[in-house]
Design a protein around this motif. Structure first.
Motif, mmCIF file in Angstrom:
data_model
loop_
_atom_site.group_PDB
_atom_site.id
_atom_site.type_symbol
_atom_site.label_atom_id
_atom_site.label_comp_id
_atom_site.label_asym_id
_atom_site.label_seq_id
_atom_site.Cartn_x
_atom_site.Cartn_y
_atom_site.Cartn_z
ATOM 1 N N GLN A 159 -9.134 -1.689 -0.076
ATOM 2 C CA GLN A 159 -7.903 -0.899 -0.119
ATOM 3 C C GLN A 159 -8.162 0.543 0.285
ATOM 4 O OE1 GLN A 159 -6.074 -1.420 -3.965
ATOM 5 N NE2 GLN A 159 -5.974 -3.655 -3.765
ATOM 6 N N GLN A 188 -8.456 0.595 4.023
ATOM 7 C CA GLN A 188 -7.147 0.392 4.649
ATOM 8 C C GLN A 188 -6.374 1.691 4.837
ATOM 9 O OE1 GLN A 188 -5.329 -2.586 2.127
ATOM 10 N NE2 GLN A 188 -6.171 -4.299 3.328
ATOM 11 N N ALA A 194 -6.599 -5.114 7.579
ATOM 12 C CA ALA A 194 -5.606 -6.051 7.047
ATOM 13 C C ALA A 194 -6.125 -7.475 7.181
ATOM 14 C CB ALA A 194 -4.290 -5.890 7.784
ATOM 15 N N GLU A 251 0.355 -8.160 6.342
ATOM 16 C CA GLU A 251 -0.267 -7.025 5.647
ATOM 17 C C GLU A 251 -0.498 -5.866 6.618
ATOM 18 O OE1 GLU A 251 -4.016 -6.185 2.601
ATOM 19 O OE2 GLU A 251 -4.107 -7.871 4.004
ATOM 20 N N SER A 256 8.219 -7.970 3.386
ATOM 21 C CA SER A 256 7.673 -8.402 2.096
ATOM 22 C C SER A 256 8.288 -9.713 1.630
ATOM 23 C CB SER A 256 7.887 -7.318 1.038
ATOM 24 O OG SER A 256 7.249 -6.111 1.407
#
Length: 494
Positions: A187, A190, A199, A204, A228
Motif C-alpha cells: 500500500q 502504491q 495494483a 484496483e 467499486s
C-alpha cells in the motif's frame, strides 16, 4: 539382410556460407544494421572502418544464389601451404574496397541530416527504486520493499501473490515477513508515481488513480463508486443498470465515464523502455515528391564505410618479398587470406543487401504509385509477394525478408513495407480491388456512425454491398477484428 554397395546420383541444393550471410543481412532493419557491422568488425581484424572509398575496383555484385568453389574457406592442406598465391591480395589497384552505401547524388545534404534518433531514459523499476530510496525504512522493511518492487511487471502491475512474495523473502532474503507486513508496504508503494503502480488488477489500478483525484468534483466520486460496485456492468457497457443503481441521468453518467476513460490501464507503459507505443521508428527508405515525380533514397547513415585492413595487406606484401618461407609463416598467411576473404564477402553482402532493398522498394513504388502520390488508401492495388518477386526476378522468400521489419517514410507518414501487401476482392463489375481499400471504407463507416446506435456487422455488410463490394458478414467481422474495432455493443456511447 546382406550388406551391399550402390552408386546413386542426387541433385541437391546447398547454400554457401556467403548466401546464408546475405539472407540474414536482408532481414536486418537499418536501425540494427550498425550493430551487426560492429559485431563483424570485432570478429574480423582484417575488416576496418574507413572514410575514403574507391568504386573503380569493386566487383559487380554476384547473382543472389551464385556460388563459386573458390569462395569456400580453405582447410589448410599441405598442397595449399606449398602453393600460396597472394598476387590478388597485394596488387596496387585493389587497395580499397568500393563504396556500397549507394549515396544519392540528388540529395547530398541527406548524408549530413539523416541521423538515427535515440533516447536515454530510466526504466520503471529504476524510477520506483529512486522513490524507494527517499523513504526512511529499516534494513528489514527495505528488503521487503525491494522484493515487492522487483516483483512488479513492466506494465506496472503486481501480479505475484502476497504468499509467493512471502516465500521469496524467506528463501532468498532470509527474511520472515508476515502477509500483513507485506501488504502494508504494498500500500505504501502504491502511493509512488506513476499513479496506479503496484495494483493487482485493472479495477484496483483505476481506483488508485481516482483516489488521488477525489477532491476534483462529483464526477470523480461517481467514478470511484462505479468502479467499486459496478465494475462488471461498466466493462460490459450495461449503462442502464448503472443509472438505475446510482439514480443518475445521462449527462451525469457521461461526465463520470469521461473521467474513467482518461485513466491509464497500464501505468508502467508510459515509463522508460517498456513504452513500445512511443518507440522511435528509423525508416529504411525515404520517398520524396519532386514536382509530381517520386524519388527513392536509401537510409545509409547506419552503414559505415568498410575496407580491408592495410596492416593485413602489408603482412602479405612482406611475406611475398621474403625469401625464407617456413610452415609457420605459411599458416599465418593462410589465416590472413581467410580473414581478408571473409571481409570481402561481408562488404560484398552489404552491397548486395543495399541493391536488393532498392530494387524491391522501387518495384513497390511503381506498383503502388498512386498511393505514394496521393496518400489515399483507396487507390492501393492488390499486391502479394509473388507480384514483386516476378517483377524483380528475386525469390519470394527474398522479397519477404526485405519486407519484414522495414519502414518507408513518405510525406503522408511512415509505413511498414508489409502495409502495401494485400489480397484482392471482387466488385460487382468484376474488378479486383485491394482488401486494404475495403478496410479503409469499413473504418470510415464506423467512424461516421451514430455512437448511440452503432452499426452492426450485418448493417456494415449491407452498406459495403451497396457500394459494390461482394463481401460476406463473416469477412466483415474478420476485417473489423483486424482493424481492432470492437463489436457494436462495445462501441456504444452516451
Amino acid at each position: 539382410m546382406a550388406l551391399g554397395q550402390s552408386l546413386q546420383q542426387k541433385l541437391l541444393q546447398k547454400l554457401s556460407p556467403q548466401q546464408i550471410q546475405l539472407m540474414k543481412l536482408l532481414q536486418v532493419p537499418t536501425a540494427n544494421l550498425e550493430e551487426r557491422i560492429k559485431e563483424e568488425l570485432e570478429e574480423n581484424p582484417a575488416l576496418e572502418q574507413g572514410d575514403e572509398m574507391n568504386e573503380e575496383n569493386f566487383e559487380e555484385p554476384r547473382d543472389e544464389f551464385e556460388t563459386a568453389e573458390e569462395e569456400f574457406e580453405s582447410e589448410g592442406s599441405e598442397e595449399e601451404y606449398d602453393n600460396i598465391d597472394i598476387s590478388e591480395y597485394v596488387s596496387e589497384g585493389d587497395d580499397e574496397v568500393g563504396d556500397y552505401r549507394l549515396r544519392d547524388d540528388n540529395y547530398p545534404e541527406l548524408d549530413d541530416k539523416q541521423t538515427t534518433p535515440f533516447k536515454i531514459e530510466s526504466s520503471l523499476h529504476d524510477m520506483l527504486a529512486d522513490q524507494l530510496g527517499m523513504l526512511t525504512l529499516d534494513d528489514r522493511k527495505r528488503k521487503i520493499a525491494e522484493q515487492i518492487v522487483g516483483s512488479i511487471d513492466d506494465d506496472g502491475y503486481l501480479r505475484r501473490e502476497t504468499a509467493s512474495i512471502q516465500d521469496d523473502l524467506a528463501f532468498r532474503q532470509n527474511v520472515d515477513a508476515s502477509e500483513e507486513e507485506i501488504e502494508e508496504l504494498i500500500q505504501l508503494i502504491q502511493q509512488f508515481d506513476p499513479a496506479g503502480v503496484a495494483a493487482r488488477n485493472l479495477q484496483e489500478c483505476l481506483l488508485l488513480q481516482l483516489v488521488r483525484k477525489k477532491n476534483e468534483g462529483r464526477a470523480v466520486q461517481g467514478a470511484i463508486e462505479i468502479l467499486s460496485h459496478y465494475f462488471d456492468e461498466f466493462t460490459k457497457k450495461h449503462y442502464d443498470k448503472i443509472q438505475r443503481g446510482l439514480n443518475i441521468d445521462d449527462e451525469e453518467l457521461k461526465q463520470i465515464i469521461q473521467q474513467i476513460i482518461r485513466l491509464s490501464p497500464k501505468p508502467g507503459g508510459n515509463v522508460g523502455e517498456v513504452n513500445k507505443a512511443e518507440s522511435y521508428v528509423v525508416p529504411d527508405f525515404f520517398i520524396y515528391n519532386t514536382g509530381g515525380k517520386l524519388e527513392i533514397t536509401l537510409n545509409s547513415k547506419n552503414a559505415p564505410d568498410l575496407r580491408i585492413s592495410e596492416g593485413y595487406r602489408d603482412m602479405l606484401k612482406e611475406y611475398d618479398r621474403g625469401s625464407k618461407k617456413d610452415k609457420r609463416q605459411k599458416e599465418a598467411v593462410m589465416f590472413i587470406k581467410q580473414k581478408i576473404d571473409a571481409a570481402k564477402w561481408f562488404i560484398d553482402a552489404i552491397k548486395q543487401r543495399q541493391q536488393t532493398l532498392m530494387m524491391t522498394m522501387q518495384t513497390i513504388l511503381e506498383y503502388q504509385y498512386e498511393f505514394f502520390l496521393t496518400g489515399d488508401e483507396t487507390t492501393m492495388r492488390p499486391m502479394i509477394l509473388k507480384d514483386i518477386a516476378e517483377r524483380t526476378g528475386l525469390d519470394i522468400s527474398t522479397v519477404s525478408r526485405v519486407a519484414n521489419s522495414k519502414f518507408v517514410q513518405t510525406e503522408f507518414g511512415t509505413y511498414r513495407l508489409k502495409f502495401f501487401f494485400s489480397e484482392s476482392l471482387s466488385t460487382d463489375s468484376g474488378e479486383e480491388v485491394s482488401t486494404r481499400e475495403v478496410k479503409k471504407i469499413l473504418s470510415n463507416l464506423v467512424e461516421g456512425e451514430h455512437k448511440r446506435k452503432p452499426l452492426s456487422d450485418e448493417r456494415l455488410t449491407e452498406l459495403l454491398q451497396e457500394k459494390g463490394y461482394n463481401i460476406a458478414r463473416r469477412t466483415v467481422a474478420k476485417y473489423r477484428e483486424q482493424l481492432n474495432i470492437p463489436v457494436a455493443r462495445l462501441r456504444k456511447e452516451l
